[in-house]
Design a protein around this motif. Structure first.
Motif, PDB file in Angstrom:
ATOM      1  N   CYS A   2      -9.949  52.346  87.789  1.00 26.10           N
ATOM      2  CA  CYS A   2     -10.523  53.561  88.340  1.00 26.10           C
ATOM      3  C   CYS A   2     -11.514  53.163  89.423  1.00 26.10           C
ATOM      4  N   ILE A   3     -11.409  53.767  90.585  1.00 23.95           N
ATOM      5  CA  ILE A   3     -12.325  53.451  91.677  1.00 23.95           C
ATOM      6  C   ILE A   3     -13.396  54.526  91.719  1.00 23.95           C
ATOM      7  N   ILE A   4     -14.638  54.085  91.727  1.00 28.77           N
ATOM      8  CA  ILE A   4     -15.765  55.002  91.739  1.00 28.77           C
ATOM      9  C   ILE A   4     -16.488  54.862  93.076  1.00 28.77           C
ATOM     10  N   ALA A   5     -16.715  55.990  93.723  1.00 28.21           N
ATOM     11  CA  ALA A   5     -17.403  55.974  95.010  1.00 28.21           C
ATOM     12  C   ALA A   5     -18.898  56.102  94.784  1.00 28.21           C
ATOM     13  N   VAL A   6     -19.665  55.176  95.350  1.00 29.46           N
ATOM     14  CA  VAL A   6     -21.118  55.226  95.288  1.00 29.46           C
ATOM     15  C   VAL A   6     -21.607  55.268  96.730  1.00 29.46           C
ATOM     16  N   GLY A   7     -22.248  56.356  97.104  1.00 30.16           N
ATOM     17  CA  GLY A   7     -22.655  56.522  98.500  1.00 30.16           C
ATOM     18  C   GLY A   7     -21.419  56.777  99.345  1.00 30.16           C
ATOM     19  N   SER A   8     -21.439  56.311 100.599  1.00 26.43           N
ATOM     20  CA  SER A   8     -20.285  56.514 101.453  1.00 26.43           C
ATOM     21  C   SER A   8     -19.592  55.207 101.818  1.00 26.43           C
ATOM     22  N   GLU A   9     -20.212  54.045 101.513  1.00 24.06           N
ATOM     23  CA  GLU A   9     -19.643  52.784 101.939  1.00 24.06           C
ATOM     24  C   GLU A   9     -19.158  51.917 100.782  1.00 24.06           C
ATOM     25  N   SER A  10     -19.855  51.932  99.660  1.00 31.00           N
ATOM     26  CA  SER A  10     -19.552  51.007  98.573  1.00 31.00           C
ATOM     27  C   SER A  10     -18.566  51.613  97.587  1.00 31.00           C
ATOM     28  N   TYR A  11     -17.680  50.771  97.104  1.00 27.39           N
ATOM     29  CA  TYR A  11     -16.740  51.162  96.065  1.00 27.39           C
ATOM     30  C   TYR A  11     -16.783  50.108  94.961  1.00 27.39           C
ATOM     31  N   TYR A  12     -16.809  50.570  93.741  1.00 21.54           N
ATOM     32  CA  TYR A  12     -16.788  49.671  92.598  1.00 21.54           C
ATOM     33  C   TYR A  12     -15.562  49.986  91.766  1.00 21.54           C
ATOM     34  N   GLU A  13     -15.002  48.956  91.181  1.00 21.66           N
ATOM     35  CA  GLU A  13     -13.869  49.162  90.300  1.00 21.66           C
ATOM     36  C   GLU A  13     -14.304  48.873  88.877  1.00 21.66           C
ATOM     37  N   ARG A  14     -13.838  49.715  87.976  1.00 17.85           N
ATOM     38  CA  ARG A  14     -14.096  49.460  86.561  1.00 17.85           C
ATOM     39  C   ARG A  14     -12.872  49.894  85.777  1.00 17.85           C
ATOM     40  N   GLU A  15     -12.711  49.298  84.629  1.00 18.37           N
ATOM     41  CA  GLU A  15     -11.556  49.602  83.799  1.00 18.37           C
ATOM     42  C   GLU A  15     -11.888  50.749  82.863  1.00 18.37           C
ATOM     43  N   VAL A  16     -11.055  51.772  82.843  1.00 22.52           N
ATOM     44  CA  VAL A  16     -11.223  52.890  81.926  1.00 22.52           C
ATOM     45  C   VAL A  16     -10.456  52.537  80.659  1.00 22.52           C
ATOM     46  N   LEU A  17     -11.167  52.440  79.551  1.00 24.10           N
ATOM     47  CA  LEU A  17     -10.564  52.011  78.296  1.00 24.10           C
ATOM     48  C   LEU A  17     -10.257  53.223  77.435  1.00 24.10           C
ATOM     49  N   PHE A  18      -8.992  53.386  77.104  1.00 19.84           N
ATOM     50  CA  PHE A  18      -8.553  54.489  76.266  1.00 19.84           C
ATOM     51  C   PHE A  18      -7.723  53.894  75.136  1.00 19.84           C
ATOM     52  N   VAL A  19      -8.327  53.821  73.950  1.00 17.64           N
ATOM     53  CA  VAL A  19      -7.669  53.225  72.793  1.00 17.64           C
ATOM     54  C   VAL A  19      -7.601  54.266  71.689  1.00 17.64           C
ATOM     55  N   PHE A  20      -6.415  54.422  71.095  1.00  8.57           N
ATOM     56  CA  PHE A  20      -6.298  55.270  69.920  1.00  8.57           C
ATOM     57  C   PHE A  20      -5.298  54.655  68.959  1.00  8.57           C
ATOM     58  N   ALA A  21      -5.358  55.114  67.722  1.00  6.05           N
ATOM     59  CA  ALA A  21      -4.436  54.634  66.698  1.00  6.05           C
ATOM     60  C   ALA A  21      -4.086  55.789  65.772  1.00  6.05           C
ATOM     61  N   ILE A  22      -2.908  55.709  65.196  1.00  4.21           N
ATOM     62  CA  ILE A  22      -2.502  56.634  64.148  1.00  4.21           C
ATOM     63  C   ILE A  22      -2.343  55.798  62.895  1.00  4.21           C
ATOM     64  N   PHE A  23      -3.138  56.112  61.868  1.00  4.55           N
ATOM     65  CA  PHE A  23      -3.067  55.343  60.639  1.00  4.55           C
ATOM     66  C   PHE A  23      -2.780  56.262  59.459  1.00  4.55           C
ATOM     67  N   LYS A  24      -2.345  55.651  58.373  1.00  2.00           N
ATOM     68  CA  LYS A  24      -1.975  56.401  57.182  1.00  2.00           C
ATOM     69  C   LYS A  24      -3.001  56.114  56.098  1.00  2.00           C
ATOM     70  N   ALA A  25      -3.559  57.192  55.524  1.00  2.00           N
ATOM     71  CA  ALA A  25      -4.528  57.059  54.437  1.00  2.00           C
ATOM     72  C   ALA A  25      -4.428  58.293  53.558  1.00  2.00           C
ATOM     73  N   CYS A  26      -4.484  58.095  52.273  1.00  2.00           N
ATOM     74  CA  CYS A  26      -4.491  59.199  51.298  1.00  2.00           C
ATOM     75  C   CYS A  26      -3.258  60.088  51.425  1.00  2.00           C
ATOM     76  N   GLY A  27      -2.124  59.519  51.834  1.00  2.00           N
ATOM     77  CA  GLY A  27      -0.896  60.287  51.943  1.00  2.00           C
ATOM     78  C   GLY A  27      -0.791  61.137  53.194  1.00  2.00           C
ATOM     79  N   LYS A  28      -1.735  60.990  54.133  1.00  2.00           N
ATOM     80  CA  LYS A  28      -1.710  61.758  55.376  1.00  2.00           C
ATOM     81  C   LYS A  28      -1.851  60.810  56.557  1.00  2.00           C
ATOM     82  N   GLN A  29      -1.544  61.308  57.759  1.00  2.00           N
ATOM     83  CA  GLN A  29      -1.666  60.505  58.961  1.00  2.00           C
ATOM     84  C   GLN A  29      -2.770  61.087  59.845  1.00  2.00           C
TER      85      GLN A  29
END
Length: 122
Positions: A2-29
């Motif tokens: 993801c590129i983030i604009a700071v001011g009008s000249e500088s650009y910084y890159e950072r990683e957008v972390l999106f983690v999810f899981a589906i797990f089974k517990a107590c007979g449900k998901q």
């Protein structure tokens, strides 16, 4: 990335972390992300304890999604027990017509409230 604009000249890159899981517990998901609060059926754990769920059915992050067969090998969801309690009372009413028979019964389902700490795969 993801590129983030700071001011009008500088650009910084950072990683957008999106983690999810589906797990089974107590007979449900349950589909969870880190930091989520989930109400599960009552577990035999005390408040403040750490619980590990190793039956992870689906794990997804920025690199892609892994679907288990039937579970993802090496994946686990770690959670902290916040509270044990009971839900609101529900009433069950049974009635038989022409028999003068009525029965009212209450029930409070016990639960365990957990907060997801980490989702990891090895």
């Amino acid at each position: 990335m993801c590129i983030i604009a700071v001011g009008s000249e500088s650009y910084y890159e950072r990683e957008v972390l999106f983690v999810f899981a589906i797990f089974k517990a107590c007979g449900k998901q349950y589909k969870v992300q880190e930091g989520d609060v989930v109400f599960l059926e009552k577990l035999g754990a005390e408040e403040g304890a750490t619980v590990v769920f190793d039956e992870v059915l689906v794990y997804s992050d920025n690199n892609g999604t892994v679907i288990g067969d039937p579970t993802v090998k090496g994946a686990k969801v770690t959670a902290n027990v916040v509270k044990n309690g009971k839900n609101k009372k529900i009433y069950i009413i049974k009635y038989k017509s022409k028999k003068n028979e009525k029965k009212k019964q209450g029930h409070r389902q016990p639960y365990t409230k957990v907060q997801i700490a980490t989702i990891s795969v090895q």
